[in-house]
Write a protein that holds these residues in place. Structure first.
Motif, short mmCIF file in Angstrom:
data_model
loop_
_atom_site.label_atom_id
_atom_site.label_comp_id
_atom_site.label_asym_id
_atom_site.label_seq_id
_atom_site.Cartn_x
_atom_site.Cartn_y
_atom_site.Cartn_z
N ASP A 1 0.83 -1.20 0.00
CA ASP A 1 0.00 0.00 0.00
C ASP A 1 0.87 1.26 0.00
O ASP A 1 0.57 2.24 -0.69
CB ASP A 1 -0.92 0.01 1.23
CG ASP A 1 -2.03 -1.02 1.13
OD1 ASP A 1 -2.35 -1.44 -0.01
OD2 ASP A 1 -2.57 -1.42 2.17
N PHE B 1 0.82 4.20 -2.90
CA PHE B 1 0.60 5.62 -2.64
C PHE B 1 1.83 6.46 -2.98
O PHE B 1 1.70 7.59 -3.46
CB PHE B 1 0.20 5.83 -1.18
CG PHE B 1 -1.26 5.58 -0.91
CD1 PHE B 1 -2.22 6.52 -1.24
CD2 PHE B 1 -1.67 4.38 -0.35
CE1 PHE B 1 -3.57 6.28 -1.01
CE2 PHE B 1 -3.01 4.12 -0.12
CZ PHE B 1 -3.97 5.08 -0.44
N ILE C 1 -3.42 1.59 -6.57
CA ILE C 1 -4.24 1.97 -5.41
C ILE C 1 -5.61 1.30 -5.53
O ILE C 1 -6.23 1.32 -6.60
CB ILE C 1 -4.41 3.50 -5.34
CG1 ILE C 1 -3.04 4.16 -5.12
CG2 ILE C 1 -5.35 3.89 -4.19
CD1 ILE C 1 -3.11 5.66 -5.04
N ASP D 1 -9.67 2.72 -1.39
CA ASP D 1 -8.83 3.84 -0.98
C ASP D 1 -9.12 5.08 -1.84
O ASP D 1 -9.14 6.22 -1.32
CB ASP D 1 -7.35 3.47 -1.08
CG ASP D 1 -6.91 2.54 0.04
OD1 ASP D 1 -7.53 2.60 1.12
OD2 ASP D 1 -5.97 1.76 -0.16
N TYR E 1 -12.25 6.64 -0.51
CA TYR E 1 -12.01 7.37 0.74
C TYR E 1 -11.47 8.77 0.43
O TYR E 1 -11.91 9.76 1.04
CB TYR E 1 -11.01 6.62 1.62
CG TYR E 1 -11.49 5.29 2.14
CD1 TYR E 1 -12.84 5.08 2.44
CD2 TYR E 1 -10.61 4.22 2.33
CE1 TYR E 1 -13.29 3.85 2.91
CE2 TYR E 1 -11.04 2.99 2.81
CZ TYR E 1 -12.39 2.81 3.09
OH TYR E 1 -12.82 1.60 3.55
N PHE E 2 -10.53 8.84 -0.47
CA PHE E 2 -9.95 10.14 -0.83
C PHE E 2 -10.99 11.02 -1.53
O PHE E 2 -11.05 12.23 -1.28
CB PHE E 2 -8.72 9.94 -1.73
CG PHE E 2 -7.45 9.71 -0.98
CD1 PHE E 2 -6.52 10.72 -0.85
CD2 PHE E 2 -7.17 8.48 -0.39
CE1 PHE E 2 -5.34 10.53 -0.15
CE2 PHE E 2 -6.00 8.27 0.32
CZ PHE E 2 -5.08 9.29 0.45
N ASP F 1 0.33 5.75 6.29
CA ASP F 1 -0.73 5.12 7.10
C ASP F 1 -1.61 6.17 7.77
O ASP F 1 -2.84 6.03 7.83
CB ASP F 1 -0.12 4.20 8.15
CG ASP F 1 0.45 2.91 7.55
OD1 ASP F 1 0.08 2.59 6.40
OD2 ASP F 1 1.25 2.25 8.23
N THR G 1 -3.87 7.81 5.04
CA THR G 1 -5.00 6.96 4.65
C THR G 1 -6.01 6.83 5.79
O THR G 1 -7.22 6.76 5.54
CB THR G 1 -4.52 5.57 4.22
OG1 THR G 1 -3.71 5.00 5.26
CG2 THR G 1 -3.67 5.66 2.95
N THR H 1 -8.16 10.09 5.80
CA THR H 1 -9.16 10.12 4.72
C THR H 1 -10.28 9.11 4.95
O THR H 1 -11.45 9.41 4.70
CB THR H 1 -8.50 9.84 3.36
OG1 THR H 1 -7.79 8.59 3.41
CG2 THR H 1 -7.50 10.94 3.02
N LYS H 2 -9.93 7.93 5.46
CA LYS H 2 -10.96 6.92 5.73
C LYS H 2 -11.89 7.40 6.85
O LYS H 2 -13.12 7.25 6.75
CB LYS H 2 -10.29 5.61 6.12
CG LYS H 2 -11.31 4.48 6.40
CD LYS H 2 -10.61 3.17 6.74
CE LYS H 2 -11.63 2.08 7.03
NZ LYS H 2 -10.98 0.78 7.37
#
Length: 310
Positions: free
Chosen positions: A62, A66, A78, A82, A85-86, A297, A300, A303-304
């Motif tokens: 991951d 990214f 990606i 994900d 989420y972004f 990490d 991400t 954003t999640k």
């Protein structure tokens, strides 16, 4: 004095000639959009960077995905989740290479070349070096319209610095549009081109007024308000296009940009540091890659978390 002036003009002419020749080749001869590098030199650099990213993050697919997206513009690895989420959190612009990424890269390069003397010859040498590095990076990543906009503007600023001239931001923005559209008129229909220029118009026209609404001597509060004002200015100027093309407006864009934009700058710096250290001392590059993994990490996770808010 006349000798110094001649050398300055010679440097400027060299920058302009190299830039125009290479830029016209990439944008006209090779096409307006290159998915991957199109020359032997950029192919070589792209491959070296890709291999270094994979080497410094050996157990983090991951993180590799990214890092390639943020630095090389390759989003193919990606996952769909994900990307969602972004998108929902309002941070999808971080995954697409844009003028913001090139500007961050430019700041890092200027920091690394700060040791060059600030006299007239030093300014000219630094300008040539900055433009050459940015050109290779832009060409390596495909010279998308938003990257081209930022690159042309930086070129104009650097040439102005060499000549000792101050430029008005809106004039530089307009001139960059003229250069790009003269080489590729179809760029005007590109969504990235429209969003990039709309965002810059908001930064140059709306942001200064919003920034002055709050005055504080506290550096932390000043940074927070500046970031908020910048995000709001960009969202106001790009809102019509976002609603027209995507039909969706991220509700928590302020929270996302306040946290993710600075973090993305740190990640880009760590990617450069990890690759540079890996080429010099592989173990040090892998160690720096661990910090890169932690930063990605966190990005991400933010954003999640924001995307799951009601």
């Amino acid at each position: 004095m006349r000798g110094d002036g001649f050398r300055t003009r010679l440097f400027t002419a060299g920058i302009s000639a190299i830039y125009l020749t290479a830029f016209i080749y990439i944008r006209v001869v090779s096409g307006s959009s290159i998915p991957k590098p199109g020359t032997a030199a950029t192919d070589f650099i792209y491959g070296k960077c890709e291999a270094a990213i994979e080497a410094v993050l050996p157990c983090d697919p991951d993180g590799v995905a990214f890092s390639k997206a943020l630095f090389l513009g390759d989003k193919s690895e990606i996952s769909w989740n994900d990307k969602e989420y972004f998108r929902i959190s309002g941070a999808s612009h971080l995954l697409a290479l844009s003028g913001m990424h090139l500007s961050i890269f430019y700041v890092i390069i200027r920091f690394l070349t700060a040791f060059i003397p600030g006299n007239r010859a030093g300014v000219a040498i630094k300008g040539c070096l900055n433009i050459a590095i940015l050109f290779l990076y832009s060409a390596m990543t495909g010279m998308a319209n938003s990257i081209a906009r930022a690159f042309v503007m930086i070129c104009i600023y650097e040439i102005g610095r060499i000549l000792g001239r101050r430029q008005k931001p809106m004039w530089v923005l307009a001139l960059s549009a003229i250069v790009i559209l003269s080489l590729n008129p179809k760029a005007a229909a590109d969504v990235g081109f429209q969003l990039s220029y709309s965002a810059m118009i908001g930064i140059f026209t709306i942001f200064p007024y919003l920034k002055d609404l709050v005055y504080t001597k506290n550096k932390a509060m000043k940074y927070i308000w500046t970031t908020i004002a910048l995000s709001v200015a960009c969202q106001i100027s790009t809102l019509p296009l976002i609603m027209w093309y995507f039909g969706y407006f991220p509700k928590y864009f302020l929270v996302t940009n306040l946290l993710c934009v600075p973090l993305s700058s740190v990640i880009l710096a760590l990617i450069l540091a990890s690759m540079g250290l890996y080429w010099i001392w592989p173990e040090a590059g892998i160690t720096c890659g661990k910090l890169l993994t932690i930063s990605i990490d966190i990005l991400t996770w933010v954003t999640k978390t924001v995307s799951e808010l009601p």
